[in-house]
Design a protein around this motif. Structure first.
Motif, short mmCIF file in Angstrom:
data_model
loop_
_atom_site.label_atom_id
_atom_site.label_comp_id
_atom_site.label_asym_id
_atom_site.label_seq_id
_atom_site.Cartn_x
_atom_site.Cartn_y
_atom_site.Cartn_z
N GLU A 281 -9.40 5.77 -24.98
CA GLU A 281 -9.44 4.30 -25.09
C GLU A 281 -10.31 3.84 -24.40
O GLU A 281 -10.71 2.45 -24.39
N GLY A 282 -11.07 4.65 -23.65
CA GLY A 282 -12.50 3.92 -22.68
C GLY A 282 -11.76 3.40 -21.33
O GLY A 282 -12.48 2.69 -20.64
N ARG A 283 -10.41 3.67 -21.04
CA ARG A 283 -10.01 3.28 -19.70
C ARG A 283 -10.71 4.10 -18.74
O ARG A 283 -10.84 5.23 -18.86
N THR A 284 -11.19 3.41 -17.61
CA THR A 284 -12.04 4.11 -16.57
C THR A 284 -11.15 4.01 -14.99
O THR A 284 -11.52 4.89 -14.40
N THR A 285 -10.30 3.09 -15.11
CA THR A 285 -9.57 2.96 -13.90
C THR A 285 -8.17 2.89 -14.12
O THR A 285 -7.67 2.21 -15.07
N ILE A 286 -7.30 3.57 -13.14
CA ILE A 286 -5.82 3.47 -13.07
C ILE A 286 -5.39 3.13 -11.92
O ILE A 286 -6.05 3.50 -10.87
N GLU A 287 -4.47 2.24 -11.85
CA GLU A 287 -3.78 1.77 -10.80
C GLU A 287 -2.44 1.69 -10.59
O GLU A 287 -1.89 1.29 -11.75
N PHE A 288 -1.62 2.02 -9.71
CA PHE A 288 -0.16 2.17 -9.61
C PHE A 288 -0.03 0.62 -8.78
O PHE A 288 -0.59 0.40 -7.88
N TRP A 289 0.92 -0.01 -9.24
CA TRP A 289 1.31 -1.18 -8.69
C TRP A 289 2.67 -1.29 -8.27
O TRP A 289 3.55 -0.45 -8.71
N ALA A 290 3.05 -2.17 -7.34
CA ALA A 290 4.43 -2.15 -6.95
C ALA A 290 5.04 -0.96 -6.02
O ALA A 290 6.07 -0.61 -6.17
N VAL A 291 3.94 -0.33 -5.32
CA VAL A 291 4.29 0.88 -4.72
C VAL A 291 5.02 0.62 -3.53
O VAL A 291 4.07 -0.13 -2.56
N THR A 292 5.91 0.88 -2.67
CA THR A 292 6.51 0.37 -1.50
C THR A 292 5.91 1.30 -0.60
O THR A 292 5.56 2.34 -0.65
N ALA A 293 4.97 0.43 0.39
CA ALA A 293 4.24 0.84 1.41
C ALA A 293 4.98 1.59 2.25
O ALA A 293 6.11 1.43 2.77
N GLY A 294 4.36 2.97 2.69
CA GLY A 294 5.15 4.02 3.58
C GLY A 294 6.00 4.71 2.98
O GLY A 294 6.52 5.62 3.63
N GLY A 295 6.20 4.56 1.65
CA GLY A 295 7.35 5.57 0.88
C GLY A 295 6.62 6.62 0.50
O GLY A 295 5.54 7.13 0.57
N SER A 296 7.60 7.46 -0.35
CA SER A 296 7.12 8.62 -0.72
C SER A 296 6.00 8.64 -1.93
O SER A 296 5.20 9.66 -1.99
N GLY A 297 6.25 7.66 -2.74
CA GLY A 297 5.29 7.17 -3.86
C GLY A 297 3.86 7.15 -3.34
O GLY A 297 2.98 7.62 -3.94
N GLU A 298 3.78 6.54 -2.20
CA GLU A 298 2.36 6.35 -1.62
C GLU A 298 1.83 7.78 -1.35
O GLU A 298 0.53 7.79 -1.51
N SER A 299 2.61 8.49 -0.54
CA SER A 299 2.20 9.82 -0.02
C SER A 299 1.96 10.52 -1.04
O SER A 299 0.73 11.57 -1.25
N TRP A 300 2.48 10.69 -2.14
CA TRP A 300 2.33 11.32 -3.54
C TRP A 300 0.99 11.01 -4.20
O TRP A 300 0.07 11.89 -4.60
N ALA A 301 0.75 9.87 -4.19
CA ALA A 301 -0.48 9.19 -4.85
C ALA A 301 -1.89 9.61 -4.02
O ALA A 301 -2.70 9.70 -4.49
N HIS A 302 -1.80 9.35 -2.74
CA HIS A 302 -2.56 9.71 -1.87
C HIS A 302 -3.02 11.19 -1.89
O HIS A 302 -4.29 11.70 -1.84
N HIS A 303 -1.89 12.20 -2.13
CA HIS A 303 -2.23 13.61 -2.35
C HIS A 303 -3.11 13.72 -3.55
O HIS A 303 -4.10 14.68 -3.44
N HIS A 304 -3.05 12.88 -4.55
CA HIS A 304 -4.04 13.18 -5.64
C HIS A 304 -5.16 12.34 -5.47
O HIS A 304 -5.89 12.39 -6.76
N GLY A 305 -5.52 11.71 -4.52
CA GLY A 305 -6.76 11.16 -4.38
C GLY A 305 -6.75 9.55 -4.78
O GLY A 305 -7.76 9.07 -4.38
N PHE A 306 -5.52 8.94 -4.85
CA PHE A 306 -5.52 7.43 -5.07
C PHE A 306 -5.79 6.79 -3.63
O PHE A 306 -5.65 7.32 -2.58
N ARG A 307 -6.39 5.71 -3.75
CA ARG A 307 -6.55 5.18 -2.67
C ARG A 307 -6.10 3.76 -2.47
O ARG A 307 -5.99 2.95 -3.62
N ALA A 308 -5.61 3.05 -1.25
CA ALA A 308 -5.00 1.76 -1.32
C ALA A 308 -6.12 0.93 -1.53
O ALA A 308 -6.90 0.94 -0.74
N THR A 309 -5.92 -0.20 -2.47
CA THR A 309 -6.78 -1.13 -2.48
C THR A 309 -6.35 -2.70 -2.26
O THR A 309 -7.25 -3.30 -2.04
#
Length: 337
Positions: free
Chosen positions: A115-143
């Motif tokens: 579709e030509g999408r170049t950026t993916i963002e996870f929204w509404a992730v609870t700070a300090g939770g397991s979701g944040e840790s999982w995303a950081h493991h895959h290279g996501f950065r908090a923006t």
């Protein structure tokens, strides 16, 4: 395990109850101090997604004829054709650490690339939770980070909402359709939200026109969402606005949406004034209302303080996590599911 698309409108009652069960269990971990949605409220949210971000796409992971994980994403257009927003990616607690969330990502990324999408963002992730840790493991950065706040309408002294407009301004309110004589300046005032901080998120606010205002009003009406607006007017022109959404499946709850003040009219307390007027009308007209929820960038200390003055309390901090789509696809291509 099978990963497939999921349509809430054609889903069976059992499938919807499986999603609800997973979501409630996950919320007990990530948001333990907040009430979980009832089944009807949950289904209502699935069937009436928040307009303005494109149609939702949902995927589920099924193992042994049972849903064990699901995700919802939005692919907005206009100013954001590059972006996909993942609202939630939830894995049943008993199925975690088996790579199911990663496999969900791996499955839908090729479609985003096509579709030509170049950026993916996870929204509404609870700070300090397991979701944040999982995303950081895959290279996501908090923006970006936002402060979620809530107003308990039955626990706050109504005197906090008795705020008079400053001299030279008058308040105008409506539901649904903006009056024709104000719609042009209302569109200009809506665009002022672009001054709100977004951190390093790659989401871009809309450039509002009369046509876009009318289209957004129609979209909300079609979704069954009541849109209430209060504005401050000076010399016949809208100079400040605040908007609240009332969703059909949650009449005890309201979402405080955008509040914006034109730069040349800031410093007069207009934001607090119009929010107070909005709250007075909500409480007077909706006896079933119990709470109003909002969120504000953590760097917008002025608006957070304004909300505190009206009786809002801090609930939690949510973060936005961002990644390049192609880079993420390359990374996941080298990992085991």
């Amino acid at each position: 395990m099978e990963i497939r698309r999921f349509d809430a409108r054609s889903a069976t009652d059992d499938e919807l109850r499986q999603l609800h069960r997973i979501t409630v269990a996950n919320q007990a971990i990530t948001r333990p101090n907040e009430p979980a949605p009832t089944f009807d409220q949950y289904v209502g949210r699935l069937l009436h997604p928040v307009p303005g971000f494109g149609k939702p796409t949902r995927w589920v992971a099924v193992a042994d004829d049972r849903i064990v994980a699901w995700t919802t994403m939005f692919s907005p257009e206009a100013e954001n054709p590059h972006l996909t927003i993942v609202e939630q990616l939830v894995v049943e607690s008993s199925a975690r650490r088996r790579g199911i969330g990663t496999q969900l990502l791996r499955t839908f990324l090729p479609e985003l690339i096509a579709e030509g999408r170049t950026t993916i963002e996870f929204w509404a992730v609870t700070a300090g939770g397991s979701g944040e840790s999982w995303a950081h493991h895959h290279g996501f950065r908090a923006t970006h980070a936002v402060q979620v706040q809530e107003l308990g309408t039955r626990q706050v002294d109504p005197a906090r909402w008795e705020v008079e407009p400053p001299p030279g301004y008058r308040l105008v309110s409506w539901r649904g359709r903006c009056p024709d004589d104000l719609v042009e300046s209302f569109a200009v005032a809506r665009t002022a939200i672009k001054d709100a901080p977004l951190g390093a998120s790659e989401f871009h606010f809309a450039e509002w026109t009369v046509a876009r205002v009318r289209a957004a009003e129609a979209e909300l009406a079609e979704a069954g969402i009541e849109n209430r607006v209060c504005v401050a007017v000076a010399h016949g022109t809208v100079v400040a606005l605040t908007m609240v959404e009332l969703h059909p499946h949650r009449r005890d709850w309201a979402y405080q949406n955008d509040t914006a003040v034109l730069a040349e009219h800031r410093g007069h307390g207009l934001g607090r004034c119009i929010k107070a007027a909005m709250t007075r009308s909500l409480v007077a007209e909706l006896p079933e209302l119990r709470s109003v929820r909002t969120q504000t960038s953590t760097s917008n200390v002025h608006m957070i303080a304004t909300n505190h003055a009206l009786g809002y309390t801090d609930v939690r901090i949510q973060i936005v996590l961002t990644h390049d789509v192609r880079a993420l696809a390359r990374t996941l291509g080298g990992q085991r599911a």
